[in-house]
Scaffold this active site. Structure first.
Site, PDB file in Angstrom:
ATOM      1  N   GLY A   1      24.707  48.174  38.113  1.00  0.00           N
ATOM      2  CA  GLY A   1      24.824  48.645  36.761  1.00  0.00           C
ATOM      3  C   GLY A   1      26.146  48.915  36.103  1.00  0.00           C
TER       4      GLY A   1
ATOM      5  N   GLY B   1      26.689  49.445  32.341  1.00  0.00           N
ATOM      6  CA  GLY B   1      26.172  50.630  31.718  1.00  0.00           C
ATOM      7  C   GLY B   1      27.230  51.775  31.473  1.00  0.00           C
TER       8      GLY B   1
ATOM      9  N   ASP C   1      25.975  43.311  37.561  1.00  0.00           N
ATOM     10  CA  ASP C   1      24.613  43.920  36.529  1.00  0.00           C
ATOM     11  C   ASP C   1      23.774  42.707  36.510  1.00  0.00           C
ATOM     12  OD1 ASP C   1      25.131  46.415  34.516  1.00  0.00           O
ATOM     13  OD2 ASP C   1      23.653  44.858  34.030  1.00  0.00           O
ATOM     14  N   ILE C   2      22.706  43.093  35.763  1.00  0.00           N
ATOM     15  CA  ILE C   2      21.609  42.161  35.305  1.00  0.00           C
ATOM     16  C   ILE C   2      22.040  41.623  34.193  1.00  0.00           C
ATOM     17  CG2 ILE C   2      20.161  43.933  34.282  1.00  0.00           C
ATOM     18  CD1 ILE C   2      17.821  42.263  35.401  1.00  0.00           C
TER      19      ILE C   2
ATOM     20  N   ASN D   1      20.468  41.535  40.497  1.00  0.00           N
ATOM     21  CA  ASN D   1      19.129  42.222  40.024  1.00  0.00           C
ATOM     22  C   ASN D   1      18.894  43.025  41.223  1.00  0.00           C
ATOM     23  OD1 ASN D   1      16.813  42.907  39.083  1.00  0.00           O
ATOM     24  ND2 ASN D   1      15.913  40.848  38.598  1.00  0.00           N
TER      25      ASN D   1
ATOM     26  N   TYR E   1      11.399  58.472  35.523  1.00  0.00           N
ATOM     27  CA  TYR E   1      12.551  58.667  35.958  1.00  0.00           C
ATOM     28  C   TYR E   1      13.010  59.788  36.987  1.00  0.00           C
ATOM     29  CZ  TYR E   1      17.779  59.254  35.297  1.00  0.00           C
ATOM     30  OH  TYR E   1      19.217  59.337  35.481  1.00  0.00           O
TER      31      TYR E   1
ATOM     32  N   LYS F   1      13.938  59.535  41.008  1.00  0.00           N
ATOM     33  CA  LYS F   1      15.273  60.132  41.396  1.00  0.00           C
ATOM     34  C   LYS F   1      15.223  61.265  42.602  1.00  0.00           C
ATOM     35  CE  LYS F   1      18.417  58.113  38.728  1.00  0.00           C
ATOM     36  NZ  LYS F   1      19.604  57.344  39.758  1.00  0.00           N
TER      37      LYS F   1
ATOM     38  N   ILE G   1      25.645  62.815  29.980  1.00  0.00           N
ATOM     39  CA  ILE G   1      26.980  62.213  30.230  1.00  0.00           C
ATOM     40  C   ILE G   1      27.419  61.898  28.757  1.00  0.00           C
ATOM     41  CG2 ILE G   1      28.769  60.772  30.996  1.00  0.00           C
ATOM     42  CD1 ILE G   1      27.512  62.800  33.122  1.00  0.00           C
TER      43      ILE G   1
HETATM   44  N1  SER Z   1      21.237  61.238  30.743  1.00  0.00           N
HETATM   45  C1  SER Z   1      19.899  60.936  31.346  1.00  0.00           C
HETATM   46  C2  SER Z   1      18.714  60.922  30.691  1.00  0.00           C
HETATM   47  O1  SER Z   1      18.564  61.509  29.664  1.00  0.00           O
HETATM   48  C3  SER Z   1      19.636  62.361  32.375  1.00  0.00           C
HETATM   49  O2  SER Z   1      20.116  61.904  33.830  1.00  0.00           O
HETATM   50  O3  SER Z   1      17.750  60.173  30.830  1.00  0.00           O
END
Ligand code: SER
Length: 326
Positions: free
Chosen positions: A12, A15, A38-39, A57, A147, A151, A177
């Site tokens: 990634g 990203g 990365d892909i 990938n 998601y 995780k 972030i």
């Molecule tokens: N920044 C991420 C999201 O909003 C949270 O890990 O999906």
């Protein structure tokens, strides 16, 4: 577990975090010792020209194996993921990339006897049953997004590989972030990046979360510091492995807008919450990261005021140079 890391692979790498992490690792360990993968094969010139790149990938194990063998990789930073909002639009893809991808990375690391693997988690690991204020490290993990559940599984899988195979897997739960180099994509916290670009460019922003939605956030320099410090920590001091809470600041969309207004007085914000509001409402407001502080000395540098001033300063300079790519 005490062997030194030599050749690093970042998945990634194109990203939001991967792109800056790759450059930070190249600075620390040498350009040739950090393979970006990365892909996406369209990567920034900075990334492309500063060191090796391979197409990987993560759901196709053979592509991982090939890159690992070719470059004699012994350490992986596994940054590829489908984030929370994208994951609700494409849950099957999120399961595949986040879970099978992480499994493929860990299996490749185990079979190749690697030194260390970084598998990040997220505040999305928490859910509505989790205490929302000062959320403890070890708490109820019943996320409601695809998601989030991938995780949680990734955290448990990481811990499993530590215990079962002695593979040194580490990870922290990133908050939202905030950064200016590579835009985030498909996350619920993405508004906190978009708001800065819009404030500088158009002096107005329509937020997809409510004004009072408070979430844990972190500025990119702290995100890189947390990642590098956790990976450099003494293994014998770690009681947690793949599930460290890390905190830096918490703010609501309204509080962020008010902070931006101190620098851009005519900035206007409107609120039009969409499906991402329900995701944000299921996450904590603030995080207790005392385990990270005790076990590997985590400490953030930026708060809301210093992050906002720095973001605006950099973006305004880019705008003046005609280089605000947004
Ligand atoms: N920044 C991420 C999201 O909003 C949270 O890990 O999906």
């Amino acid at each position: 577990m005490t062997r030194e890391m030599k050749i690093i692979m970042v998945t990634g790498a194109a990203g939001q975090i991967g792109s800056e992490l790759t450059l930070a690792l190249r600075k620390k360990y040498g350009n040739d010792n950090v393979l970006a993968t990365d892909i996406k094969t369209q990567i920034s010139p900075k990334l492309r020209d500063s060191g090796p790149f391979e197409y990987v990938n993560v759901i196709d194990r053979e592509t991982i194996e090939q890159a690992v063998r070719k470059h004699r990789i012994d350490t992986i930073y596994h940054m590829s993921a489908v984030l929370s909002a994208s994951g609700e639009n494409r849950p099957q893809l999120a399961w595949n990339v986040n879970l099978n991808g992480t499994f493929n990375i860990l299996e490749t690391a185990r079979e190749n006897n690697m030194v260390r693997v970084f598998c990040p988690s997220s505040i999305a690991a928490f859910g509505p049953e989790t205490p929302r204020l000062n959320t403890p490290n070890d708490t109820i993990l019943k996320p409601k997004t695809m998601y989030g559940l991938t995780k949680v599984a990734g955290e448990l899988l990481g811990d499993y590989y530590v215990k079962r195979y002695g593979l040194d897997v580490r990870g922290c739960r990133y908050p939202g972030i905030i950064s200016y180099e590579t835009l985030p994509g498909g996350g619920t916290t993405d508004y906190a990046v978009a708001i800065f670009f819009e404030a500088v460019k158009n002096k107005s922003y329509t937020c997809f979360l409510r004004e009072d939605t408070r979430l844990p956030m972190m500025y990119m320099p702290d995100c890189l510091k947390a990642t590098l410090d956790l990976m450099a920590a003494d293994f014998s001091r770690l009681r947690h492995h793949a599930d460290f809470n890390v905190a830096a600041m918490s703010f609501s969309a309204g509080e962020l807008a008010a902070e931006i207004k101190k620098h851009v007085p005519d900035f206007k914000i409107a609120y039009e919450p969409d499906y991402r509001q329900a995701i944000a409402d299921s996450w904590p407001e603030s995080i207790d990261d005392s385990a990270a502080r005790e076990e590997w000395g985590w400490k953030q540098d930026y708060d809301l005021a210093t992050m906002t001033a720095d973001m605006l300063n950099i973006l305004q300079r880019r705008l003046q140079k005609g280089a605000l790519n947004y």
